[in-house]
Design an enzyme around this catalytic site. Sequence first.
Site, PDB file in Angstrom:
ATOM      1  N   HIS A 132      75.325 -18.019 105.076  1.00  0.00           N
ATOM      2  CA  HIS A 132      76.351 -18.968 104.672  1.00  0.00           C
ATOM      3  C   HIS A 132      75.804 -20.376 104.497  1.00  0.00           C
ATOM      4  O   HIS A 132      76.539 -21.285 104.126  1.00  0.00           O
ATOM      5  CB  HIS A 132      77.485 -18.978 105.706  1.00  0.00           C
ATOM      6  CG  HIS A 132      78.059 -17.613 105.945  1.00  0.00           C
ATOM      7  ND1 HIS A 132      77.744 -16.852 107.045  1.00  0.00           N
ATOM      8  CD2 HIS A 132      78.896 -16.858 105.195  1.00  0.00           C
ATOM      9  CE1 HIS A 132      78.373 -15.690 106.974  1.00  0.00           C
ATOM     10  NE2 HIS A 132      79.064 -15.666 105.862  1.00  0.00           N
TER      11      HIS A 132
ATOM     12  N   GLU B 160      78.375  -7.343  94.998  1.00  0.00           N
ATOM     13  CA  GLU B 160      77.943  -8.358  94.028  1.00  0.00           C
ATOM     14  C   GLU B 160      77.290  -7.746  92.794  1.00  0.00           C
ATOM     15  O   GLU B 160      77.427  -8.273  91.687  1.00  0.00           O
ATOM     16  CB  GLU B 160      76.968  -9.339  94.701  1.00  0.00           C
ATOM     17  CG  GLU B 160      77.621 -10.285  95.687  1.00  0.00           C
ATOM     18  CD  GLU B 160      77.976  -9.631  97.011  1.00  0.00           C
ATOM     19  OE1 GLU B 160      78.888 -10.131  97.704  1.00  0.00           O
ATOM     20  OE2 GLU B 160      77.343  -8.600  97.354  1.00  0.00           O
TER      21      GLU B 160
ATOM     22  N   GLN C  15      80.276 -15.020  96.328  1.00  0.00           N
ATOM     23  CA  GLN C  15      80.876 -15.759  97.435  1.00  0.00           C
ATOM     24  C   GLN C  15      79.909 -16.703  98.140  1.00  0.00           C
ATOM     25  O   GLN C  15      80.305 -17.780  98.585  1.00  0.00           O
ATOM     26  CB  GLN C  15      81.476 -14.765  98.424  1.00  0.00           C
ATOM     27  CG  GLN C  15      82.558 -15.339  99.292  1.00  0.00           C
ATOM     28  CD  GLN C  15      83.370 -14.238  99.944  1.00  0.00           C
ATOM     29  OE1 GLN C  15      82.958 -13.685 100.971  1.00  0.00           O
ATOM     30  NE2 GLN C  15      84.517 -13.912  99.371  1.00  0.00           N
TER      31      GLN C  15
ATOM     32  N   LEU D 101      83.823  -5.285  97.373  1.00  0.00           N
ATOM     33  CA  LEU D 101      82.791  -6.126  97.966  1.00  0.00           C
ATOM     34  C   LEU D 101      81.426  -5.594  97.515  1.00  0.00           C
ATOM     35  O   LEU D 101      80.792  -4.810  98.201  1.00  0.00           O
ATOM     36  CB  LEU D 101      82.920  -6.108  99.495  1.00  0.00           C
ATOM     37  CG  LEU D 101      82.262  -7.246 100.272  1.00  0.00           C
ATOM     38  CD1 LEU D 101      82.868  -7.345 101.666  1.00  0.00           C
ATOM     39  CD2 LEU D 101      80.756  -7.078 100.384  1.00  0.00           C
TER      40      LEU D 101
ATOM     41  N   GLU E 173      85.221 -11.517  95.071  1.00  0.00           N
ATOM     42  CA  GLU E 173      85.791 -11.168  96.369  1.00  0.00           C
ATOM     43  C   GLU E 173      86.731 -12.279  96.831  1.00  0.00           C
ATOM     44  O   GLU E 173      86.336 -13.447  96.895  1.00  0.00           O
ATOM     45  CB  GLU E 173      84.672 -10.969  97.387  1.00  0.00           C
ATOM     46  CG  GLU E 173      83.692  -9.871  97.006  1.00  0.00           C
ATOM     47  CD  GLU E 173      82.335 -10.039  97.678  1.00  0.00           C
ATOM     48  OE1 GLU E 173      82.259 -10.770  98.693  1.00  0.00           O
ATOM     49  OE2 GLU E 173      81.354  -9.467  97.173  1.00  0.00           O
TER      50      GLU E 173
END
Length: 754
Positions: free
Chosen positions: A546, A475, A497, A473, A444
């Site tokens: 994240h 995985e 990502q 998008l 991505e």
Amino acid sequence: MSVPHPIAARHKGFNRAEIVDQNFVEFVQFWQGDVARAPRDDEPVLPGSALDARGFRELLESQLISRHLDLMARVLRVQNKVFYTIGSSGHEGNAMVARLARHTDPAFLHYRSGGFMAERFRKLPGMDPIMDSALSFAASAEDPASGGRHKVWGSKPLWVLPQTSTIASHLPKALGTAIAIEQARRIGHALPIPGDSIAICSFGDASSNHATAQTAFNAAAWTAYQKLPAPVLFVCEDNGIGISVKTPGGWVASNFQQRANLDYFYADGLDLAGGYAGVQRAVEHCRTTRRPTFLHLNTTRVMGHAGTDFEIEWRSVEELVALEATDPLLRSATIALASGLYDRDSLLNLYNDIRRRCFAAADEADRTPKLTRLADVMAPLAPYSPEAVRAEAEGKGDVAERERAFGGAEKLPEKQPARHLAVQIGQALHELMAKYPESLLFGEDVAQKGGVYTVTKGLHKAFRNARVFNTLLDETMILGLAQGYANMGMLPLPEIQYLAYFHNACDQIRGEAASLQFFSNGQYRNPMLMRVASLGYQRGFGGHFHNDNSITALRDIPGLVVGCPSRGDDAATMLRTMAALAKVDGRVVAFLEPIALYMTKDLYEPGDGQWQFHYPEPGQAMPLGEGRVYHEEADDLVIFTFGNGVPMSLRAARRIERAHGWNVRVVDLRWLVPLNDGFIAAQAASAKRVLVVDEGRKSAGVGEGVITALAEAGLGGVPMRRVVGADTFTPLAGAAFLVLPGDDDIVAAAAELA
């Protein structure tokens, strides 16, 4: 005609295998019908059929081989001569797909593929579907598919890649293989199979509902929508049930018949004469149009899900009797007799001759060697050829191509000033792409944007769309693509990502890529270098998706190699070795990139530039398992760590030295799976105290592995502590640093050891 029935001799009452077996015999014995003139080999087996007489005879034999392997397994399982009883009975019509495809069309098969396999064995001379299958059923070390590690449908010469039982997990890599067949042409890569090959992928109606199946269907349509070739033949073998849960009538057709960019075909898998044309149309359409094709193959399931499934306990006798009346072998018997190709005696002789062959093969397989040593079981799991890997990693590749990739000799990275981690990862990727023309980098946002952290900046410009490209998008599909490219001899460099996103697709590595060498006895491999932006400590960018510090899911995957650099020069030498591990030994490797260190330039003070390093010259590589040691002579305190923990520990070491007068050694593990226990023990052998700094969570983290290595080396008496993250998800903003270890925590733990 009286024939012996091993099943009838062993089981009484409501044993459905016995009944299904006896049904066929009695159906043939008492058949009364008109008999036509027997057709010649090249004539239709029945008027109007697309199947000729020769084809019917061979398909019938394949059906009977599949059926008697099932019946044999039911009998011999109770004698511990066979270890698998999920059968193909009712699905024997999938032999038509095998007949109409080529043996060079890679096949990823449903576990009810006995008919397919028996028919595909005809494609090459000298192969024996009965003996090969019997060896697999018996878990024989001589099993040519898996070496006795699992009952799988697989064959290296027949391009059947072994599948285990994770539901629908093979669909993404089947699509990936189809896309790879076409992509090879665009990058000038020589395929191991003909360029007009298709990928075949079979599964059940229940599996078609699985999320992993749906992601493959969606990605196939997404690809076709963009006019990109994706020659995959999805074969849905619809028997109307998944173990005991019935599929609503008409659901498969309703769900797939009108899907845009997924071309739907139907065929009756219960009728060789009637269904052959539909299968033929689907195979030819997929091969000529290069579009994703969905073949809805009508089947049934007789004898239950497996040998342990006593359907009589949850289905009525009336329902079972009605179901068994749809047995495709009864329809094939009708065709055989009505066409005049067989009379009753010759058909029963064929049936019983194949029965005898299956039982004889099973007896022979039972006498063959089995896996009895752990070393033999594990031999294909994680091959490692250290000298060959070192030579490959240190190889410089095409010097001119390397210079071109960087825009000229004066721009080569080793001629540039010291740089930070993100830049040097990007430089190393440029180098690998230049060294390996069969490599592809995808994920991505990796192309024009250069990734969300610009790590892949410039790669798209240097290597263009054919080799550096964005994906949808998803995985699961990214890792499915990677496996497909690997199947076709390419070197995939997929990017996930964020580490948290890997967990969505973990089974593509755990159940598929990392297991292929094991379950194929080293005959197939999925070389892959997976990059993952990882770990915590990002400032101003929060939430656990994240800032994910969960490495446990990776540590639990057998055969996987995991590395995590903390500085740019280490990243470059590690990537060289990882690519070599993939190329030489077919390994699946994961490269964890600490996001918070991407742009870090300073170590002790703002502006000191001490976390920037010069790019290593070509020819330098980091051996698997080799750590980096700071202050090797120090032994008052030894700190084991990795990733973000390295600069934290170096800063803390200065404070500890001032507070306690100790000399502190910091050991960067670098390689997290497998941990180098010998290296860890050697570094701790002279230590007066040990700290383990693990930015992962307390439970099941890397730190547990380090402590275990020390204890098993007899060093449990050395005072030691762990500094670890909390067992929690990572919250937003400044609260994130409450759950992650920091410099102060390391200093405090050292004080406890004082």
